[in-house]
Write a protein that holds these residues in place. Structure first.
Motif, PDB file in Angstrom:
ATOM      1  N   ASN A 183       1.164   3.387  -3.217  1.00  0.00           N
ATOM      2  CA  ASN A 183       0.175   4.405  -3.589  1.00  0.00           C
ATOM      3  C   ASN A 183       0.625   5.796  -3.170  1.00  0.00           C
ATOM      4  OD1 ASN A 183      -1.571   2.598  -4.833  1.00  0.00           O
ATOM      5  ND2 ASN A 183      -2.562   2.109  -2.896  1.00  0.00           N
ATOM      6  N   LYS A 184       1.294   5.899  -2.037  1.00  0.00           N
ATOM      7  CA  LYS A 184       1.834   7.192  -1.596  1.00  0.00           C
ATOM      8  C   LYS A 184       2.936   7.650  -2.546  1.00  0.00           C
ATOM      9  CE  LYS A 184       0.923   6.500   3.316  1.00  0.00           C
ATOM     10  NZ  LYS A 184       1.535   6.282   4.626  1.00  0.00           N
ATOM     11  N   ALA A 185       3.786   6.720  -2.941  1.00  0.00           N
ATOM     12  CA  ALA A 185       4.865   7.056  -3.871  1.00  0.00           C
ATOM     13  C   ALA A 185       4.293   7.484  -5.218  1.00  0.00           C
ATOM     14  CB  ALA A 185       5.805   5.871  -4.033  1.00  0.00           C
ATOM     15  N   LYS A 186       3.271   6.790  -5.690  1.00  0.00           N
ATOM     16  CA  LYS A 186       2.643   7.131  -6.962  1.00  0.00           C
ATOM     17  C   LYS A 186       1.981   8.507  -6.900  1.00  0.00           C
ATOM     18  CE  LYS A 186       0.383   3.790  -9.103  1.00  0.00           C
ATOM     19  NZ  LYS A 186      -0.412   2.579  -9.389  1.00  0.00           N
ATOM     20  N   ALA A 187       1.492   8.889  -5.736  1.00  0.00           N
ATOM     21  CA  ALA A 187       0.854  10.196  -5.573  1.00  0.00           C
ATOM     22  C   ALA A 187       1.866  11.320  -5.793  1.00  0.00           C
ATOM     23  CB  ALA A 187       0.215  10.310  -4.200  1.00  0.00           C
ATOM     24  N   VAL A 188       3.112  11.094  -5.420  1.00  0.00           N
ATOM     25  CA  VAL A 188       4.165  12.092  -5.651  1.00  0.00           C
ATOM     26  C   VAL A 188       4.331  12.316  -7.152  1.00  0.00           C
ATOM     27  CG1 VAL A 188       6.634  12.571  -5.394  1.00  0.00           C
ATOM     28  CG2 VAL A 188       5.375  11.541  -3.508  1.00  0.00           C
ATOM     29  N   CYS A 189       4.182  11.249  -7.915  1.00  0.00           N
ATOM     30  CA  CYS A 189       4.360  11.318  -9.371  1.00  0.00           C
ATOM     31  C   CYS A 189       3.193  11.998 -10.087  1.00  0.00           C
ATOM     32  CB  CYS A 189       4.511   9.914  -9.956  1.00  0.00           C
ATOM     33  SG  CYS A 189       5.872   8.955  -9.297  1.00  0.00           S
ATOM     34  N   ALA A 190       2.044  12.032  -9.463  1.00  0.00           N
ATOM     35  CA  ALA A 190       0.817  12.465 -10.134  1.00  0.00           C
ATOM     36  C   ALA A 190       0.941  13.816 -10.838  1.00  0.00           C
ATOM     37  CB  ALA A 190      -0.345  12.484  -9.151  1.00  0.00           C
ATOM     38  N   GLY A 191       1.546  14.779 -10.211  1.00  0.00           N
ATOM     39  CA  GLY A 191       1.662  16.102 -10.823  1.00  0.00           C
ATOM     40  C   GLY A 191       3.051  16.433 -11.314  1.00  0.00           C
ATOM     41  N   ALA A 230       0.807  -1.215   0.000  1.00  0.00           N
ATOM     42  CA  ALA A 230       0.000   0.000   0.000  1.00  0.00           C
ATOM     43  C   ALA A 230       0.843   1.269   0.000  1.00  0.00           C
ATOM     44  CB  ALA A 230      -0.942   0.003   1.201  1.00  0.00           C
ATOM     45  N   GLU A 231       2.057   1.190   0.482  1.00  0.00           N
ATOM     46  CA  GLU A 231       2.945   2.362   0.491  1.00  0.00           C
ATOM     47  C   GLU A 231       3.255   2.841  -0.926  1.00  0.00           C
ATOM     48  OE1 GLU A 231       4.242   4.166   3.213  1.00  0.00           O
ATOM     49  OE2 GLU A 231       2.626   3.050   4.179  1.00  0.00           O
TER      50      GLU A 231
END
Length: 92
Positions: free
Chosen positions: A28-36, A25-26
């Protein structure tokens, strides 16, 4: 336009490397950094073209990248992603 020195412009450049090389699940946090991230495409192309096995790169986990590599083995991902980006920019 493709950015050659993408790492210096990455949204994750201020993160600790351990934050991007996580499991479960961690991720998803890393992927959130990539989002923008403004250089997400360059980062993803780097990981795919060099078959980097660990971590979140360009908003994709290692499992997601392996799936792409299986579908198009031997492809130049930089070329594919750069072409796709150009088509999107032209249509906007």
């Amino acid at each position: 336009m493709w950015v050659e020195d993408w790492a210096s412009r990455a949204a994750c450049k201020g993160e600790t490397p351990d934050a991007l090389f996580v499991r479960g699940a961690e991720q998803n946090k890393a992927k959130a950094v990539c989002a923008g991230c403004p250089v997400r495409t360059e980062c993803l192309a780097e990981a795919l073209d060099n078959q980097i096995e660990w971590g979140v790169w360009g908003g994709m986990t290692e499992r997601e990248r392996r799936a792409l590599l299986r579908r198009r083995p031997g492809s130049s991902w930089r070329s594919i992603l750069e072409t796709a980006r150009t088509k999107v920019e032209v249509s906007v």
